[in-house]
Design a protein around this motif. Structure first.
Motif, PDB file in Angstrom:
ATOM      1  N   LEU A 216     -23.164  -0.699 -24.687  1.00  0.00           N
ATOM      2  CA  LEU A 216     -23.606   0.456 -25.468  1.00  0.00           C
ATOM      3  C   LEU A 216     -23.020   1.741 -24.905  1.00  0.00           C
ATOM      4  CD1 LEU A 216     -25.267   1.827 -27.664  1.00  0.00           C
ATOM      5  CD2 LEU A 216     -27.235   1.761 -26.098  1.00  0.00           C
ATOM      6  N   SER A 217     -23.018   1.887 -23.595  1.00  0.00           N
ATOM      7  CA  SER A 217     -22.480   3.119 -23.003  1.00  0.00           C
ATOM      8  C   SER A 217     -20.996   3.284 -23.339  1.00  0.00           C
ATOM      9  CB  SER A 217     -22.708   3.146 -21.492  1.00  0.00           C
ATOM     10  OG  SER A 217     -21.896   2.218 -20.820  1.00  0.00           O
ATOM     11  N   ARG A 218     -20.233   2.205 -23.273  1.00  0.00           N
ATOM     12  CA  ARG A 218     -18.799   2.277 -23.624  1.00  0.00           C
ATOM     13  C   ARG A 218     -18.607   2.610 -25.107  1.00  0.00           C
ATOM     14  NH1 ARG A 218     -18.611  -2.359 -20.376  1.00  0.00           N
ATOM     15  NH2 ARG A 218     -18.427  -3.649 -22.230  1.00  0.00           N
ATOM     16  N   GLU A 219     -19.404   1.980 -25.951  1.00  0.00           N
ATOM     17  CA  GLU A 219     -19.300   2.243 -27.395  1.00  0.00           C
ATOM     18  C   GLU A 219     -19.627   3.702 -27.709  1.00  0.00           C
ATOM     19  OE1 GLU A 219     -18.517   0.206 -30.183  1.00  0.00           O
ATOM     20  OE2 GLU A 219     -17.708  -1.121 -28.657  1.00  0.00           O
ATOM     21  N   LEU A 220     -20.701   4.221 -27.115  1.00  0.00           N
ATOM     22  CA  LEU A 220     -21.055   5.617 -27.357  1.00  0.00           C
ATOM     23  C   LEU A 220     -19.979   6.558 -26.826  1.00  0.00           C
ATOM     24  CD1 LEU A 220     -24.880   5.584 -26.602  1.00  0.00           C
ATOM     25  CD2 LEU A 220     -23.787   5.998 -28.826  1.00  0.00           C
ATOM     26  N   ALA A 221     -19.421   6.264 -25.659  1.00  0.00           N
ATOM     27  CA  ALA A 221     -18.374   7.115 -25.093  1.00  0.00           C
ATOM     28  C   ALA A 221     -17.165   7.205 -26.011  1.00  0.00           C
ATOM     29  CB  ALA A 221     -17.960   6.605 -23.714  1.00  0.00           C
ATOM     30  N   SER A 222     -16.927   6.155 -26.775  1.00  0.00           N
ATOM     31  CA  SER A 222     -15.764   6.162 -27.674  1.00  0.00           C
ATOM     32  C   SER A 222     -16.107   6.658 -29.084  1.00  0.00           C
ATOM     33  CB  SER A 222     -15.141   4.770 -27.748  1.00  0.00           C
ATOM     34  OG  SER A 222     -15.994   3.877 -28.421  1.00  0.00           O
ATOM     35  N   THR A 223     -17.387   6.896 -29.374  1.00  0.00           N
ATOM     36  CA  THR A 223     -17.758   7.316 -30.730  1.00  0.00           C
ATOM     37  C   THR A 223     -18.413   8.694 -30.795  1.00  0.00           C
ATOM     38  OG1 THR A 223     -19.894   6.182 -30.602  1.00  0.00           O
ATOM     39  CG2 THR A 223     -18.060   4.944 -31.562  1.00  0.00           C
ATOM     40  N   LEU A 224     -18.837   9.248 -29.656  1.00  0.00           N
ATOM     41  CA  LEU A 224     -19.424  10.589 -29.682  1.00  0.00           C
ATOM     42  C   LEU A 224     -18.348  11.616 -29.990  1.00  0.00           C
ATOM     43  CD1 LEU A 224     -21.799  10.440 -26.598  1.00  0.00           C
ATOM     44  CD2 LEU A 224     -22.482  10.659 -28.995  1.00  0.00           C
TER      45      LEU A 224
ATOM     46  N   ILE B  18     -28.402  11.657 -31.038  1.00  0.00           N
ATOM     47  CA  ILE B  18     -28.413  12.559 -32.189  1.00  0.00           C
ATOM     48  C   ILE B  18     -27.337  12.053 -33.132  1.00  0.00           C
ATOM     49  CG2 ILE B  18     -28.010  14.925 -32.967  1.00  0.00           C
ATOM     50  CD1 ILE B  18     -28.976  15.778 -30.109  1.00  0.00           C
ATOM     51  N   LEU B  19     -27.735  11.684 -34.327  1.00  0.00           N
ATOM     52  CA  LEU B  19     -26.791  11.048 -35.247  1.00  0.00           C
ATOM     53  C   LEU B  19     -25.637  11.974 -35.622  1.00  0.00           C
ATOM     54  CD1 LEU B  19     -29.313   9.045 -37.439  1.00  0.00           C
ATOM     55  CD2 LEU B  19     -27.882   8.222 -35.552  1.00  0.00           C
ATOM     56  N   GLU B  20     -25.883  13.266 -35.671  1.00  0.00           N
ATOM     57  CA  GLU B  20     -24.807  14.213 -35.973  1.00  0.00           C
ATOM     58  C   GLU B  20     -23.764  14.271 -34.862  1.00  0.00           C
ATOM     59  OE1 GLU B  20     -28.077  14.954 -38.624  1.00  0.00           O
ATOM     60  OE2 GLU B  20     -28.057  14.802 -36.444  1.00  0.00           O
ATOM     61  N   SER B  21     -24.071  13.700 -33.704  1.00  0.00           N
ATOM     62  CA  SER B  21     -23.113  13.702 -32.595  1.00  0.00           C
ATOM     63  C   SER B  21     -22.058  12.614 -32.728  1.00  0.00           C
ATOM     64  CB  SER B  21     -23.848  13.533 -31.258  1.00  0.00           C
ATOM     65  OG  SER B  21     -24.332  12.215 -31.105  1.00  0.00           O
ATOM     66  N   LEU B  22     -22.262  11.679 -33.643  1.00  0.00           N
ATOM     67  CA  LEU B  22     -21.304  10.591 -33.831  1.00  0.00           C
ATOM     68  C   LEU B  22     -20.169  11.048 -34.739  1.00  0.00           C
ATOM     69  CD1 LEU B  22     -23.847   7.686 -34.381  1.00  0.00           C
ATOM     70  CD2 LEU B  22     -22.679   8.323 -32.259  1.00  0.00           C
ATOM     71  N   ARG B  23     -18.956  10.667 -34.378  1.00  0.00           N
ATOM     72  CA  ARG B  23     -17.810  11.017 -35.217  1.00  0.00           C
ATOM     73  C   ARG B  23     -17.954  10.398 -36.604  1.00  0.00           C
ATOM     74  NH1 ARG B  23     -14.678   9.038 -30.965  1.00  0.00           N
ATOM     75  NH2 ARG B  23     -13.852   7.522 -32.411  1.00  0.00           N
ATOM     76  N   VAL B  24     -17.446  11.076 -37.592  1.00  0.00           N
ATOM     77  CA  VAL B  24     -17.463  10.568 -38.963  1.00  0.00           C
ATOM     78  C   VAL B  24     -16.711   9.243 -38.999  1.00  0.00           C
ATOM     79  CG1 VAL B  24     -16.680  10.988 -41.325  1.00  0.00           C
ATOM     80  CG2 VAL B  24     -17.651  12.862 -39.965  1.00  0.00           C
TER      81      VAL B  24
ATOM     82  N   GLY C 291     -19.046  18.627 -26.431  1.00  0.00           N
ATOM     83  CA  GLY C 291     -20.395  19.138 -26.380  1.00  0.00           C
ATOM     84  C   GLY C 291     -21.533  18.277 -26.868  1.00  0.00           C
ATOM     85  N   TRP C 292     -21.342  16.977 -26.983  1.00  0.00           N
ATOM     86  CA  TRP C 292     -22.440  16.086 -27.330  1.00  0.00           C
ATOM     87  C   TRP C 292     -22.622  15.047 -26.231  1.00  0.00           C
ATOM     88  CZ3 TRP C 292     -25.494  17.208 -31.326  1.00  0.00           C
ATOM     89  CH2 TRP C 292     -24.984  17.924 -32.406  1.00  0.00           C
TER      90      TRP C 292
END
Length: 121
Positions: free
Chosen positions: A58-66, A7-13, A70-71
């Motif tokens: 990808l999993s590491r990148e997402l873990a640091s950018t979500l 969900i793109l809204e789950s990514l930090r600005v 709650g996302w």
């Protein structure tokens, strides 16, 4: 090949995922009137594919950018599943009920509503 969604809204600005080549399968927008307090009412979902050798990165990148709390994002292949929360990655074999329960319990701790803890098994 892994398939998944974020969900793109789950990514930090300010987030940029530039090191992982994703194949975009679909981009959708959904009215989520059941979203919890503090969540946007419309979600943009990016469905993707990623080659096996990029899955861990990808999993590491997402873990640091979500964004927290709650996302989560998830992706899977025929043998295993990645469920990624802010700062935490669960990687387990498909069908491993105990590992799935651990990931769901962690999601509950972050305040994710039960109906949203429904990633593909």
């Amino acid at each position: 090949m892994y398939e998944g969604a974020v969900i793109l809204e789950s990514l930090r600005v300010g987030t940029e995922l530039t090191r992982i080549p994703l194949v975009v399968r679909k981009i959708s927008r959904y009215d989520v009137s059941s979203a919890t307090t503090g969540r946007p009412q419309v979600w943009s979902v990016l469905e993707f594919e990623v080659e096996d050798w990029h899955a861990e990165t990808l999993s590491r990148e997402l873990a640091s950018t979500l964004d927290a709390p709650g996302w989560y994002a998830d992706f899977h292949n025929a043998m295993e599943i990645f469920v990624v929360f802010p700062g935490r990655v669960f990687r387990y074999a498909r069908g491993d009920a105990a590992a799935r329960a651990d990931a769901q319990a962690f999601g509950r701790e972050l305040g994710i509503p039960e109906p949203q803890l429904d990633w593909t098994e």
